[in-house]
Design an enzyme around this catalytic site. Structure first.
Site, PDB file in Angstrom:
ATOM      1  N   GLU A  89      53.718 -11.255  -1.140  1.00 28.78           N
ATOM      2  CA  GLU A  89      53.846 -12.614  -0.605  1.00 28.78           C
ATOM      3  C   GLU A  89      53.129 -13.615  -1.502  1.00 28.78           C
ATOM      4  O   GLU A  89      52.366 -13.223  -2.399  1.00 28.78           O
ATOM      5  CB  GLU A  89      53.305 -12.675   0.827  1.00 28.78           C
ATOM      6  CG  GLU A  89      51.894 -12.244   0.983  1.00 28.78           C
ATOM      7  CD  GLU A  89      51.562 -11.855   2.436  1.00 28.78           C
ATOM      8  OE1 GLU A  89      52.420 -11.338   3.152  1.00 28.78           O
ATOM      9  OE2 GLU A  89      50.407 -12.063   2.828  1.00 28.78           O
TER      10      GLU A  89
ATOM     11  N   LYS B 160      50.519 -16.270  -2.882  1.00 29.50           N
ATOM     12  CA  LYS B 160      49.086 -16.519  -2.690  1.00 29.50           C
ATOM     13  C   LYS B 160      48.919 -18.037  -2.623  1.00 29.50           C
ATOM     14  O   LYS B 160      49.042 -18.732  -3.624  1.00 29.50           O
ATOM     15  CB  LYS B 160      48.275 -15.919  -3.829  1.00 29.50           C
ATOM     16  CG  LYS B 160      46.790 -16.076  -3.604  1.00 29.50           C
ATOM     17  CD  LYS B 160      46.008 -15.232  -4.605  1.00 29.50           C
ATOM     18  CE  LYS B 160      44.528 -15.237  -4.289  1.00 29.50           C
ATOM     19  NZ  LYS B 160      43.920 -16.535  -4.273  1.00 29.50           N
TER      20      LYS B 160
ATOM     21  N   ASP C 168      47.277 -21.567  -2.400  1.00 31.98           N
ATOM     22  CA  ASP C 168      46.011 -22.090  -2.922  1.00 31.98           C
ATOM     23  C   ASP C 168      45.407 -23.060  -1.909  1.00 31.98           C
ATOM     24  O   ASP C 168      45.558 -24.274  -2.011  1.00 31.98           O
ATOM     25  CB  ASP C 168      46.266 -22.784  -4.266  1.00 31.98           C
ATOM     26  CG  ASP C 168      44.984 -22.936  -5.047  1.00 31.98           C
ATOM     27  OD1 ASP C 168      43.951 -22.390  -4.604  1.00 31.98           O
ATOM     28  OD2 ASP C 168      45.008 -23.592  -6.093  1.00 31.98           O
TER      29      ASP C 168
ATOM     30  N   TYR D 271      48.944 -15.127   7.559  1.00 35.66           N
ATOM     31  CA  TYR D 271      49.308 -13.917   6.824  1.00 35.66           C
ATOM     32  C   TYR D 271      48.580 -12.648   7.266  1.00 35.66           C
ATOM     33  O   TYR D 271      48.662 -11.617   6.608  1.00 35.66           O
ATOM     34  CB  TYR D 271      49.100 -14.097   5.322  1.00 35.66           C
ATOM     35  CG  TYR D 271      47.743 -14.646   4.928  1.00 35.66           C
ATOM     36  CD1 TYR D 271      46.589 -13.949   5.176  1.00 35.66           C
ATOM     37  CD2 TYR D 271      47.646 -15.887   4.293  1.00 35.66           C
ATOM     38  CE1 TYR D 271      45.364 -14.448   4.822  1.00 35.66           C
ATOM     39  CE2 TYR D 271      46.421 -16.403   3.922  1.00 35.66           C
ATOM     40  CZ  TYR D 271      45.273 -15.670   4.193  1.00 35.66           C
ATOM     41  OH  TYR D 271      44.055 -16.171   3.846  1.00 35.66           O
TER      42      TYR D 271
ATOM     43  N   LYS E  77      47.057 -12.874 -10.201  1.00 34.63           N
ATOM     44  CA  LYS E  77      46.855 -14.286 -10.508  1.00 34.63           C
ATOM     45  C   LYS E  77      47.783 -14.702 -11.645  1.00 34.63           C
ATOM     46  O   LYS E  77      47.868 -14.004 -12.667  1.00 34.63           O
ATOM     47  CB  LYS E  77      45.400 -14.546 -10.942  1.00 34.63           C
ATOM     48  CG  LYS E  77      44.369 -14.186  -9.893  1.00 34.63           C
ATOM     49  CD  LYS E  77      44.395 -15.124  -8.698  1.00 34.63           C
ATOM     50  CE  LYS E  77      43.646 -16.393  -8.903  1.00 34.63           C
ATOM     51  NZ  LYS E  77      42.231 -16.372  -8.752  1.00 34.63           N
TER      52      LYS E  77
ATOM     53  N   CYS F  55      17.547 -25.100 -34.432  1.00 40.11           N
ATOM     54  CA  CYS F  55      17.716 -25.541 -33.045  1.00 40.11           C
ATOM     55  C   CYS F  55      17.903 -27.068 -33.021  1.00 40.11           C
ATOM     56  O   CYS F  55      17.096 -27.790 -33.623  1.00 40.11           O
ATOM     57  CB  CYS F  55      16.483 -25.134 -32.245  1.00 40.11           C
ATOM     58  SG  CYS F  55      16.462 -25.858 -30.596  1.00 40.11           S
TER      59      CYS F  55
ATOM     60  N   CYS G  28      14.472 -28.520 -31.325  1.00 40.34           N
ATOM     61  CA  CYS G  28      13.102 -28.423 -31.857  1.00 40.34           C
ATOM     62  C   CYS G  28      13.087 -28.071 -33.344  1.00 40.34           C
ATOM     63  O   CYS G  28      12.013 -27.862 -33.916  1.00 40.34           O
ATOM     64  CB  CYS G  28      12.305 -27.392 -31.060  1.00 40.34           C
ATOM     65  SG  CYS G  28      12.861 -25.703 -31.333  1.00 40.34           S
TER      66      CYS G  28
ATOM     67  N   CYS H  79      17.151 -19.703 -30.012  1.00 37.33           N
ATOM     68  CA  CYS H  79      15.960 -20.418 -30.421  1.00 37.33           C
ATOM     69  C   CYS H  79      14.810 -19.644 -29.776  1.00 37.33           C
ATOM     70  O   CYS H  79      14.739 -19.541 -28.550  1.00 37.33           O
ATOM     71  CB  CYS H  79      15.977 -21.857 -29.913  1.00 37.33           C
ATOM     72  SG  CYS H  79      14.392 -22.661 -30.194  1.00 37.33           S
TER      73      CYS H  79
ATOM     74  N   CYS I 164      10.019 -24.711 -27.192  1.00 44.99           N
ATOM     75  CA  CYS I 164      11.216 -25.557 -27.363  1.00 44.99           C
ATOM     76  C   CYS I 164      11.415 -26.385 -26.095  1.00 44.99           C
ATOM     77  O   CYS I 164      11.562 -25.829 -24.992  1.00 44.99           O
ATOM     78  CB  CYS I 164      12.446 -24.690 -27.618  1.00 44.99           C
ATOM     79  SG  CYS I 164      13.969 -25.648 -27.630  1.00 44.99           S
TER      80      CYS I 164
END
Ligand code: IVH
Length: 666
Positions: A114, A116, A118, A223, A311, A405, A408, A423, A428
């Site tokens: 069946e 699905k 949403d 359902y 899905k 980074c 820093c 890092c 930092c």
């Protein structure tokens, strides 16, 4: 007219309106024009206006809402509202089918396929044939009582032709057309638009004023029939037919199939039809048709094994990559992000997407200025998949990864065997800010009133340099309320929230500490077993590993975290500030027969499976759906089938419900 005649008139109007309403809202097959329906409704409204005391409780005029409530009450579901495992490919479905075939020793199984829908799942309770309650899924165990809003949904019958107490479950949704109408109206009123029909339906169902819910046309597809013990209804297809017969709206696209090929055929057909429906669907649900197989096939903690949700592949679109910028997480890990030319994707406007790590960008040869393909992972987080190598592409410069980074300027490092850059500078600023953000978040210490902006500001002003400093902020009132946008009121709110957080149960703190691999669930498991911070700090690697669900890596990570001097100091400081270090929830009960043992439950027992599952889990045991060499006990009820045979073959202890109760008493 005397009283009897008035009631008689009202009743005849109501009965006629109900028939027309069912034809219109449930069967989608009206036999009269709208005007005729409206005219009769008007007559009923007039009569009720003249004689309000005689208004019948099941009158359709009661669908218009009007109840305003303060908050939704919580309601514990009679049986948990499970969710479904996902399949993303034909291969996943083949595995699903094979596992079932193996489990029940049969081939060519009948499945019911069946759509699905949403939307949001809802549980509807009927007593003596009357709708008495509508409850949202919530966390699956406890939901919210949204009856006042459910009562306004025209396609949900207030009265059904079956006078038993029943529960049905289904999906509440908003049609695409109604979603568009609501959004247009919201723009006109200067309100923010809903991102998609699902969000709009959720927002509507959670309105405290039921008039608002009544003004938006929420709808339902039912359902799931909960009263499966009836002898006449022995499979899902029959239950749908039956629910439709007694007054519920059942989606007409469902179909029975035999085995995997027919199943895939159905999926391919519905994938093509997907956009032609006036409501959104995000996949296909496949359920074993025969109810008698459900117990045997079994359940995991959250999902039945006799059903799966296929899905649809995520929507993929293209947009221009404007820039790539790195960000630092609380562990110091670098994530690269794409700044994109805005695009509409699966219901929202997307401006940024993740590019994961440098390795990914280099491997895919993603370049700034290129067109890139984007999708939403798990339908939520946008991610770049690959570049489009068009004519322009070769003219663009090859991207180079960051070496230091961005916060820093410390050199970034890659640990052996990993692909991510880190890092490693413990000072930092971004790492500290991110850890504080995590520490204060809702699932962690839940310090409301301390927004990220405020954390950044307080950090920049050096009021908080580590999370323990949060608990000193109360002594800095004068300085803080003079900061920009930091009035007396927001200061008081923040301090109150910090004070309240001291009383949190220990699992919230353990999660807040940000120990690698220790999520919310693991934090709770640790606390259930060790109860106090002292016990956790003293736990050995072996003691940790003995707990179900905690493996070597998690145990090692916990041990390592508590070995670090600064971390030990942090805990000491938090204790001194009065932060609670005890677990307030229910401690796991030790029982040598149940703790750390795996049970399989099969056949019909005197109480639902979930009852036994809860007891076993409260003793730190595990319930599994299938028998294997790892199973310690199989609890059997009447009609135990192939699981019993398998247990006998594998020489696994087989016990009855009575034996189980004896183990419990030990
Ligand atoms: S059956 C025990 N059937 O999908 C099985 N669910 O991902 C209960 N959903 O929570 C669910 N359409 O909200 C089922 N035809 C359908 C569905 C459906 C949508 C939703 C439902 C569920 C979620 C699981």
């Amino acid at each position: 007219m005397n009283k009897e005649m008035i009631i008689e008139n009202m009743r005849s109007y109501i009965e006629q309106l109900k028939i027309w309403s069912k034809e219109y809202y449930v069967n989608d097959n009206p036999s009269v024009e709208d005007a005729e329906y409206d005219a009769l409704m008007k007559k009923l409204i007039e009569l009720e206006f003249l004689y309000p005391d005689l208004t019948q409780t099941d009158s359709p005029t009661q669908y218009v809402g009007g109840t305003v409530i303060e908050k939704f009450e919580k309601f514990e579901h009679t049986t948990p509202m499970l969710s479904l495992a996902n399949a993303f490919s034909k291969e996943d479905l083949v595995n699903f089918n094979e596992q079932i075939e193996r489990n029940i020793d049969k081939i060519n199984i009948k499945y019911y396929c069946e759509l699905k829908i949403d939307g949001l799942s809802i549980s509807l309770h009927y007593k003596n044939g009357k709708l008495i309650k509508g409850v949202t899924r919530g966390d699956g165990i406890t939901g919210e009582d949204v009856t006042s809003n459910v009562m306004t949904i025209k396609s949900i019958p207030h009265v059904i032709s079956l006078k038993n107490d029943i529960e049905v479950r289904g999906e509440i949704y908003l049609s695409k057309a109604e979603f568009e109408r609501i959004n247009k109206e919201r723009i006109k009123n200067g309100e923010a638009k809903f991102a998609n029909p699902r969000n709009a339906a959720a927002g509507t169902l959670r309105q405290l004023d039921s008039k608002i819910a009544a003004s938006r046309k929420l709808d339902i597809w039912v359902y799931y029939f909960m009263n499966r013990d009836s002898n006449e209804i022995i499979n899902h297809a029959q239950s749908l037919e039956y629910m439709n017969k007694i007054g519920f709206k059942v989606n007409p696209e469902g179909m029975l199939v035999n085995g995997i090929d027919e199943m895939w055929n159905y999926i391919e057909k519905q994938t093509l039809k997907r956009n032609s429906f006036d409501y959104e669907i995000d996949g296909i649900v496949i359920k074993v048709n025969d109810f008698s197989l459900y117990e045997e096939i079994g359940y995991t903690a959250k999902t039945p094994k006799w059903a799966i949700a296929y899905k649809f592949p995520a929507e993929i679109k293209q947009s221009k990559l404007l820039d790539i910028f790195p960000t630092i997480g609380r562990t110091g890990r670098v994530t690269y992000n794409a700044k994109l030319e805005p695009l509409q994707l699966a219901g929202t406007t997307v401006r940024a997407a993740t590019l994961h790590n440098a390795e990914f960008i280099i491997e895919k040869d993603i370049r700034i200025g290129a067109m890139v393909k984007i999708k939403k992972a798990g339908d939520i987080i946008p991610e770049v998949i690959s570049p489009v190598k068009d004519d322009n592409f070769s003219k663009l410069s090859i991207w180079k990864k960051a070496l230091v980074c961005p916060e820093c300027s410390n050199l970034l490092e890659i640990t052996d065997g990993e692909v991510d850059q880190y890092c490693v500078n413990i000072d930092c600023p971004k790492k500290i800010i991110r850890s504080m953000e995590h520490f204060t978040s809702r699932e962690a210490m839940n310090i409301e009133g301390l927004s990220i902006k405020n954390i950044e500001k307080l950090f920049a002003e050096k009021f908080i340099l580590s999370v323990s400093d949060l608990y000193k902020l109360n002594t800095m009132k004068d300085k803080i309320i003079n900061l920009e946008n930091f009035g007396e009121k927001s200061f008081t709110n923040m301090i109150n929230a910090i004070e309240i957080s001291k009383k949190n149960s220990l699992e919230k703190l353990i999660f807040a500490l940000g120990i690698r691999h220790v999520g919310k669930k693991t934090a709770k498991i640790i606390c259930e077993n060790f109860n106090t911070i002292e016990n956790i700090m003293n736990a050995t690697q072996i003691e940790l590993e003995q707990i179900y669900d905690i493996g070597i890596i998690v145990a090692q990570s916990i041990i390592d975290w508590f070995k670090i001097k600064q971390n030990k100091r942090l805990i000491r400081e938090l204790i001194n500030f009065g932060v609670n270090m005890n677990y307030n929830g229910q401690k796991k009960i030790e029982n040598i027969y149940i703790t750390n043992k795996t049970f399989v439950i099969t056949g019909s027992l005197s109480r639902p499976r979930e009852y036994f599952q809860k007891i076993i889990e409260s003793h730190n045991g595990k319930v599994s759906g299938s028998v294997s060499s790892k199973t310690n006990y199989v609890i059997i009820g009447s009609d135990a089938g192939s699981k019993l045979e398998k247990a006998q073959k594998l020489n696994i202890k087989i016990i009855t419900e009575l034996d189980f109760n004896k183990l419990l008493e030990e």
